[in-house]
Design a protein around this motif. Structure first.
Motif: not given
Length: 327
Positions: A137-138, A140-145
């Motif tokens: 997740a980090h 992918d820069k997916d802050e919600i995840e």
């Protein structure tokens, strides 16, 4: 990276040959060199262990072969095949599950999602089982995840790398095949434990940078900050505790009571590890095997590294904190 317990001496004495030195030796070159003898011993250990039918032997063979810089015979099972076999033989063994997850996560062609899912099912209280998902997740820069995974991690009651259980199972598995291995190499309990410490240090400690970065990016009063403060307070290894101290230090006021308490906890941990480490190595050479067996006996009983050090200090009627702490 913080070196701890027996790991304090790894760079200097583990097998008398660090991995970089092993990598520089071509197969068959100077069979009398210490590095080449160790290489031959390790290959024979992997062969003997892989031939056995139990999970611990397969897991140990996987760990030893994963760091082998020499080409294995084409007919030999790979480290991933061996650890998958171990997981199939002992599906409820969380320590083997963790080793499986780390070897897979360190192999670009291996999808670690299934291994992570299995580990979370086997040991749902271990926050560390979410690390690979947090790393993805980090990346992918997916802050919600990232927030969701940190929330799941904060529900865990422990942050385990299974260091002690993995060390014990590998040591016992090697003892089971010791009569099949070349003589004069890794002949003592102390030598074998030091060699296995090097293997474990290289393979079971995951990258913590995604977690550190995610917590560094939290804001005051945010749910992420609170989740980060809950993590790693019951780490089973000193390195987990030290990473936890680093995360916490960034999230609390630098000049407050919490910061002073944190600094004291960190100092006490470092002192205990150093004092217990001196018990292992500041002794006559012919008594080291006995000390090694004593440490292993404590590792069988206690999953946390710090608790092993406390037990060793108590056995020798030594203080559990620096003298100045009593003033």
């Amino acid at each position: 990276m913080v070196k701890h317990g027996l790991q304090l001496l790894i760079l200097g004495i583990a097998v008398s040959q660090p991995a970089a030195a092993l990598a520089s030796i071509a197969p068959g070159a100077n069979a009398k060199s210490p590095a080449d003898r160790f290489h031959l011993w390790r290959n024979e250990a992997v062969r003997a262990l892989a031939a056995r039918a139990d999970a611990n032997s397969a897991a140990t063979a996987a760990a030893l072969s994963f760091t082998n810089s020499f080409a294995a015979p084409s007919t030999a099972p790979t480290a991933l095949q061996l650890i998958a076999r171990a997981s199939d033989l002992a599906p409820d063994n969380a320590a083997i599950g963790w080793l499986h997850l780390q070897l897979c996560a360190s192999t670009p062609s291996c999808d670690s999602r299934d291994a992570a899912l299995v580990l979370r099912w086997v040991d749902p209280d271990n926050a560390a089982a979410w690390l690979t998902q947090l790393s993805t997740a980090h990346k992918d820069k997916d802050e919600i995840e990232v927030d969701r995974v940190l929330g799941d991690m904060a529900q865990g009651t422990r942050f385990d790398l299974y260091y002690n259980p993995i060390m014990v199972l590998m040591f016992d598995a090697l003892n089971g095949v010791r009569r099949e291995l070349p003589g004069g190499v890794m002949a003592s309990d102390t030598e074998r434990l030091i060699a296995l410490t090097g293997v474990a240090t290289a393979e079971i400690i995951p990258p913590f940078s995604p977690l550190i970065d995610a917590c560094r990016e939290s804001t005051a009063g945010s749910e992420r900050r609170e989740d980060c403060l809950k993590l790693m307070q019951r780490g089973d290894t000193v390195i987990v505790q030290m990473v936890g101290f680093g995360i916490e230090r960034r999230l609390i006021p630098a000049d407050g009571k919490e910061a002073r308490s944190l600094a004291e906890r960190k100092r006490l941990l470092e002192w205990r590890i150093s004092a217990a480490g001196r018990l292992d190595f500041s002794i006559l050479p012919w008594t080291q095997n006995g000390r090694t067996r004593t440490r292993l006996a404590e590792m069988r009983l206690r999953p946390r590294e710090e608790d092993v050090c406390i037990a060793l200090l108590r056995q020798h009627k030594m203080a559990l904190e620096p003298a100045e702490s009593h003033r």
